[in-house]
Design an enzyme around this catalytic site. Structure first.
Site, PDB file in Angstrom:
ATOM      1  CE  LYS A   1      -8.046   6.236  -1.009  1.00 40.13           C
ATOM      2  NZ  LYS A   1      -8.619   7.554  -1.323  1.00 40.13           N
TER       3      LYS A   1
HETATM    4  C1  E4P Z   1      -6.592   9.836  -2.782  1.00 42.95           C
HETATM    5  O1  E4P Z   1      -6.632   8.635  -2.746  1.00 42.95           O
HETATM    6  C2  E4P Z   1      -6.466  10.694  -1.585  1.00 42.95           C
HETATM    7  O2  E4P Z   1      -7.543  10.476  -0.720  1.00 42.95           O
HETATM    8  C3  E4P Z   1      -6.392  12.123  -2.023  1.00 42.95           C
HETATM    9  O3  E4P Z   1      -5.451  12.212  -3.086  1.00 42.95           O
HETATM   10  C4  E4P Z   1      -6.073  13.092  -0.923  1.00 42.95           C
HETATM   11  O4  E4P Z   1      -5.866  14.355  -1.512  1.00 42.95           O
HETATM   12  P1  E4P Z   1      -5.872  15.730  -0.676  1.00 42.95           P
HETATM   13  O5  E4P Z   1      -4.625  15.779   0.130  1.00 42.95           O
HETATM   14  O6  E4P Z   1      -5.905  16.779  -1.753  1.00 42.95           O
HETATM   15  O7  E4P Z   1      -7.128  15.697   0.156  1.00 42.95           O
END
Ligand code: E4P
Length: 216
Positions: free
Chosen positions: A87
């Site tokens: 990522k």
């Molecule tokens: C996933 O890959 C993201 O990091 C995550 O969905 C972020 O979510 P949030 O906005 O609830 O922290």
């Protein structure tokens, strides 16, 4: 549409896996910290533990922000397990690293995507997934689902293979709308996935069937 679970909580990952609808997992440094997973050795072991629970892709996020650091970290993460997807943040060096990883056959998830322009860069750099954060856009009065629709249109216009991974999903309506628009994946908290089960008419109907089954 594939379902990923957006957590580093092993019990929740197991619960979603046992439900039989789980296609993968996304994590981020905040989700790891929430589970008290700190220190490189513990973080690495946690990714391996997650890979051993699920069959699908597991996103592991780099914390470097320069090209060299992102590449070094990403290569280490990718080597941990075949299910790991690196990522990478949507920043200039992140885009360069996406291109590098793509040329090496390392799968990536471009995170922190908040605009269609960023989504185009992620696709052109060869990201496997691009993650628009729909809940966080909603939080600042932009409709996150509009971004999913724009990305779907653009990616289909040019046949980009990058998959749209709807992230920052907050509730079941987000999931349903993402499916209507044609997101490839929604990564969701367990609560949003299990909320899809609920309908009062199902509960009333089942109660009646069970009562009638007990009648002589
Ligand atoms: C996933 O890959 C993201 O990091 C995550 O969905 C972020 O979510 P949030 O906005 O609830 O922290």
């Amino acid at each position: 549409m594939k379902f990923f679970i957006d957590t580093a909580n092993l019990a929740q990952i197991k619960e979603a896996q046992e439900l039989g609808v789980l296609d993968g997992v996304t994590t981020n440094p905040s989700l790891m910290a929430k589970e008290g997973i700190k220190g490189q050795d513990k973080i690495i072991q946690h990714y391996i533990d997650i890979c051993n629970i699920v069959d699908g892709d597991v996103s592991a996020e780099v914390i470097s922000t320069d090209f060299k650091g992102i590449v070094e970290e990403g290569e280490k993460l990718a080597a941990l397990h075949p299910q790991i997807v690196v990522k990478v943040p949507m920043i200039k060096d992140g885009v360069k690293a996406l291109k590098y990883f793509s040329s090496k056959g390392i799968r990536t998830n471009c995170t922190l995507v908040f605009s269609s322009g960023q989504a185009i860069l992620a696709a052109k750099a060869g990201a496997t997934y691009a993650s628009p954060f729909i809940g966080r856009l909603d939080d600042v009065s932009f409709d996150g689902l509009d971004l999913i629709a724009s990305m779907r249109l653009i990616y289909d216009n040019y046949g980009y293979e990058t998959q749209i991974l709807a992230a920052s999903v907050r509730h079941p309506v987000h999931i349903i709308k993402c499916a209507e628009i044609g997101a490839d994946v929604a990564t969701c908290p367990l609560s949003a996935i299990t909320a899809l089960l609920n309908h009062p008419l199902t509960d009333i109907g089942l109660a009646k069937f069970l009562a009638d089954a007990g009648k002589k």
